[in-house]
Structure formats: structure tokens, C-alpha cells
Design an enzyme around this catalytic site. Structure first.
Site, PDB file in Angstrom:
ATOM      1  NE  ARG A   1       3.996  -3.003   6.389  1.00 40.48           N
ATOM      2  CZ  ARG A   1       4.912  -2.809   5.434  1.00 40.48           C
ATOM      3  NH1 ARG A   1       6.050  -3.476   5.478  1.00 40.48           N
ATOM      4  NH2 ARG A   1       4.691  -1.980   4.443  1.00 40.48           N
TER       5      ARG A   1
ATOM      6  CE1 TYR B   1      13.710   4.317   0.302  1.00 41.62           C
ATOM      7  CE2 TYR B   1      16.108   4.447   0.186  1.00 41.62           C
ATOM      8  CZ  TYR B   1      14.952   4.306   0.931  1.00 41.62           C
ATOM      9  OH  TYR B   1      15.029   4.158   2.304  1.00 41.62           O
TER      10      TYR B   1
ATOM     11  CB  ALA C   1       3.118   4.276  12.935  1.00 44.61           C
TER      12      ALA C   1
HETATM   13  P1  NAP Z   1       8.654  -0.830   6.038  1.00 41.82           P
HETATM   14  O1  NAP Z   1       8.865  -1.834   7.109  1.00 41.82           O
HETATM   15  O2  NAP Z   1       8.501  -1.278   4.626  1.00 41.82           O
HETATM   16  O3  NAP Z   1       7.395   0.089   6.459  1.00 41.82           O
HETATM   17  C1  NAP Z   1       6.985   1.116   5.621  1.00 41.82           C
HETATM   18  C2  NAP Z   1       5.859   1.861   6.286  1.00 41.82           C
HETATM   19  O4  NAP Z   1       5.473   2.943   5.416  1.00 41.82           O
HETATM   20  C3  NAP Z   1       4.621   1.000   6.497  1.00 41.82           C
HETATM   21  O5  NAP Z   1       4.068   1.281   7.740  1.00 41.82           O
HETATM   22  C4  NAP Z   1       3.683   1.449   5.366  1.00 41.82           C
HETATM   23  O6  NAP Z   1       2.309   1.371   5.701  1.00 41.82           O
HETATM   24  C5  NAP Z   1       4.069   2.908   5.257  1.00 41.82           C
HETATM   25  N1  NAP Z   1       3.662   3.487   3.963  1.00 41.82           N
HETATM   26  C6  NAP Z   1       4.024   3.114   2.714  1.00 41.82           C
HETATM   27  N2  NAP Z   1       3.410   3.874   1.801  1.00 41.82           N
HETATM   28  C7  NAP Z   1       2.646   4.762   2.490  1.00 41.82           C
HETATM   29  C8  NAP Z   1       1.776   5.827   2.103  1.00 41.82           C
HETATM   30  N3  NAP Z   1       1.573   6.133   0.821  1.00 41.82           N
HETATM   31  N4  NAP Z   1       1.144   6.521   3.074  1.00 41.82           N
HETATM   32  C9  NAP Z   1       1.329   6.220   4.392  1.00 41.82           C
HETATM   33  N5  NAP Z   1       2.133   5.225   4.810  1.00 41.82           N
HETATM   34  C10 NAP Z   1       2.785   4.506   3.857  1.00 41.82           C
HETATM   35  O7  NAP Z   1       9.845   0.222   5.990  1.00 41.82           O
HETATM   36  P2  NAP Z   1      10.928   0.668   7.092  1.00 41.82           P
HETATM   37  O8  NAP Z   1      12.183  -0.043   6.786  1.00 41.82           O
HETATM   38  O9  NAP Z   1      10.367   0.645   8.438  1.00 41.82           O
HETATM   39  O10 NAP Z   1      11.137   2.187   6.595  1.00 41.82           O
HETATM   40  C11 NAP Z   1      10.667   3.306   7.300  1.00 41.82           C
HETATM   41  C12 NAP Z   1      11.407   4.530   6.771  1.00 41.82           C
HETATM   42  O11 NAP Z   1      12.801   4.365   6.994  1.00 41.82           O
HETATM   43  C13 NAP Z   1      11.228   4.760   5.266  1.00 41.82           C
HETATM   44  O12 NAP Z   1      11.135   6.125   4.980  1.00 41.82           O
HETATM   45  C14 NAP Z   1      12.511   4.203   4.700  1.00 41.82           C
HETATM   46  O13 NAP Z   1      12.838   4.778   3.457  1.00 41.82           O
HETATM   47  C15 NAP Z   1      13.500   4.578   5.788  1.00 41.82           C
HETATM   48  N6  NAP Z   1      14.734   3.816   5.790  1.00 41.82           N
HETATM   49  C16 NAP Z   1      14.710   2.456   5.932  1.00 41.82           C
HETATM   50  C17 NAP Z   1      15.904   1.759   5.892  1.00 41.82           C
HETATM   51  C18 NAP Z   1      15.974   0.253   6.026  1.00 41.82           C
HETATM   52  O14 NAP Z   1      17.047  -0.316   5.784  1.00 41.82           O
HETATM   53  N7  NAP Z   1      14.898  -0.418   6.385  1.00 41.82           N
HETATM   54  C19 NAP Z   1      17.117   2.458   5.738  1.00 41.82           C
HETATM   55  C20 NAP Z   1      17.095   3.824   5.600  1.00 41.82           C
HETATM   56  C21 NAP Z   1      15.902   4.499   5.644  1.00 41.82           C
HETATM   57  P3  NAP Z   1       1.357   0.107   5.327  1.00 41.82           P
HETATM   58  O15 NAP Z   1       2.090  -1.136   5.729  1.00 41.82           O
HETATM   59  O16 NAP Z   1       0.142   0.366   6.172  1.00 41.82           O
HETATM   60  O17 NAP Z   1       1.073   0.189   3.867  1.00 41.82           O
END
Ligand code: NAP
Length: 245
Positions: free
Chosen positions: A15, A155, A13
Site C-alpha cells: 500500500r 513514532y 509495498a
Molecule cells: P501505509 O499506507 O500505512 O502502508 C504501510 C505499509 O507498511 C503497508 O504496506 C504495510 O503492509 C507495511 N507494514 C506494516 N507493518 C509491517 C511489518 N511488520 N512488516 C512488513 N510490512 C509492514 O503507510 P505509508 O504512508 O505508505 O508509509 C510508508 C512509510 O513512509 C512508513 O515508514 C511511514 O512511516 C513513512 N512516512 C509516511 C508519511 C505519511 O504522511 N504517510 C510521512 C512520513 C513518513 P500490510 O498492509 O501488508 O500490512
């Protein structure tokens, strides 16, 4: 308010989608446990932002792939708020690199965070929720429905796994816990910030709405699934991708 007096734990949460979901839930009356892995200052800033909204929050560092840390996180959350009503399994990582350049370590890390993390957090959340009921929202991806391409093979496999796990958990945890899944398409977050500009342009062109979605547009759907508005939904997968061909 749709989540008045509820307590929600949101993984990843600090980012992006997780952050937007935390803010949205707090505006609807929920107290928030902000899980983060490395972005400590951003998580702490979010705690303050949520307090300004008029709700309460704590930030907990935890790698969702590590069982001991997950167990401790749920213990800490319970100590602070006395219950957990909603879990959003959002934390995720991606390595966008050619398929056979990916190492076994990268494959394992992707599956550990994106899939095993969902299993572990659901396990410890359900121990709490099975007493009084609760809701789990998983964040998969359209990559879990139609693979996006070889550069994200690991992924994509993890996100197929999240969809399958959602259906199995929904059966296992019924009727006390509802569990549903969102499959977002392209969302404008840090996860996509290093993609080549031409590729992004092409992907926007393939999207009916001609743009990437915002994290807030996923947070709205997470709110719907977490609230009583979705009271007869469990084991469902909701695609939120702006239309894509
Ligand atoms: P993001 O901006 O890169 O943020 C990722 C978040 O996951 C960050 O808060 C990060 O925490 C946390 N994280 C990473 N590794 C972790 C771990 N080992 N334990 C706990 N927290 C961890 O990504 P987002 O785009 O918001 O993605 C959020 C979700 O949506 C993901 O599951 C992603 O696969 C999914 N999603 C995203 C997209 C897209 O286009 N963006 C599309 C489909 C699905 P820190 O920063 O504190 O390390």
C-alpha cells in the site's frame, strides 16, 4: 530506463508509498520483490500490475521486525532473481494516541517495525550487496527531524533512529553500498486516513504548497536515490515535505 535489469526489494509495498515506489521502479525496468505483512490480496494484485507493465515481481509475506522471517525473505528473493541491487526500507506503523495512553507493547512494536526492521533488512541485504554493490533507501519522516507532537512520540523516536542508523550504515557499508534517507512530510496514504478533518486542514495550511503530497512524489525521490543519478550521495537525508512551518 534508470533501473534496467536491477532487482529491488521494497518493504511495506502492498500500500501507500511502498506501492507507488514499486510501480515507479518497475516502469524504470526493475524486477520487484513486494514485501507485505497483512495485505495479501493487494500485494498479489500489485504483482499482476507489474507484470502488465512488462517487468517481473513476487510478493513475500514477512514481518520486518522478525529476524527469522527477514532472513527467509532475502533467501527467497535471491532464489527467485539471483541478486538484490536495491533495498527500500519503507514499512512503517503509527499509533496516534495520547502519550501516556500508549502501552509499552505499542512503544516496542513501533520501534521494532520502524527501526529494528530497517536494521534487519539492511543486515541481510548488505550480505548480498557487499559482493557486487548496491543501494539502500530508508524512509524516515520529518517527525524524525522535528517531533510532530506527543501523540506520535514513539513514532517520532523511531524515525530519529532511522536517520541516525542511515548515517551509521552509510559509513559501515561504504564504499560498496550507498545508503540514503528520505524524510517525507504529510503524504496522502492510509496512515493518515483517520486523522481529524480540522487537524488535516490546519496541517495543509502550514504546508507551503497547501496540500499533502502523493505517494508518487516520494517514489520519484526514491528513484533518484536508487539510481546512478545519485551516484555521489551516501548518508544524506532528503526532506520532501512541500515546505512546512
Ligand atoms: P501505509 O499506507 O500505512 O502502508 C504501510 C505499509 O507498511 C503497508 O504496506 C504495510 O503492509 C507495511 N507494514 C506494516 N507493518 C509491517 C511489518 N511488520 N512488516 C512488513 N510490512 C509492514 O503507510 P505509508 O504512508 O505508505 O508509509 C510508508 C512509510 O513512509 C512508513 O515508514 C511511514 O512511516 C513513512 N512516512 C509516511 C508519511 C505519511 O504522511 N504517510 C510521512 C512520513 C513518513 P500490510 O498492509 O501488508 O500490512
Amino acid at each position: 530506463m534508470k533501473l534496467k535489469d536491477k532487482v529491488a526489494l521494497i518493504t511495506g509495498a502492498s500500500r501507500g508509498i511502498g506501492r507507488a515506489t514499486a510501480v515507479r521502479f518497475a516502469k524504470e525496468g526493475a524486477k520487484i520483490i513486494i514485501n507485505y505483512f497483512s495485505s495479501e490480496s493487494q500485494a498479489k494484485k500489485l504483482v499482476e500490475e507489474i507484470k502488465k507493465i512488462g517487468s517481473d515481481a513476487i510478493a513475500i509475506k514477512c514481518d520486518v521486525s522478525q529476524e527469522k522471517e527477514v532472513k527467509e525473505m532475502f533467501g527467497q528473493a535471491l532464489k527467485k532473481f539471483g541478486k538484490i541491487d536495491v533495498l527500500v526500507n519503507n514499512a512503517g506503523i503509527v499509533y496516534d494516541i495520547p502519550l501516556f495512553q500508549k502501552t509499552v507493547e505499542q512503544w516496542k512494536r513501533t520501534l521494532d517495525v520502524n527501526l529494528i526492521g530497517v536494521f534487519l533488512c539492511s543486515k541481510y541485504a548488505s550480505e548480498i550487496m557487499l559482493k557486487k554493490g548496491g543501494v539502500i533507501v530508508n524512509i524516515s519522516s520529518t517527525n524524525g527531524i522535528n517531533s510532530n507532537g506527543p501523540d506520535s512520540a514513539d513514532y517520532d523516536a523511531s524515525k530519529v533512529g532511522v536517520i541516525s542508523l542511515t548515517k551509521n550504515l552509510a559509513e559501515e557499508l561504504a564504499p560498496k553500498i550507498r545508503i540514503n534517507c528520505i524524510a517525507p512530510g504529510w503524504i496522502d496514504t492510509d496512515m493518515n486516513k483517520n486523522l481529524p478533518k480540522d487537524y488535516v486542514k490546519g496541517e495543509k495550511e502550514k504546508t507551503f504548497l497547501k496540500r499533502f503530497g502523493t505517494p508518487e512524489e516520494i517514489a520519484s525521490v526514491a528513484l533518484f536515490l536508487a539510481s546512478d543519478d545519485a551516484s555521489f550521495m551516501s548518508g544524506s537525508i532528503m526532506v520532501v515535505d512541500g515546505g512546512y512551518k
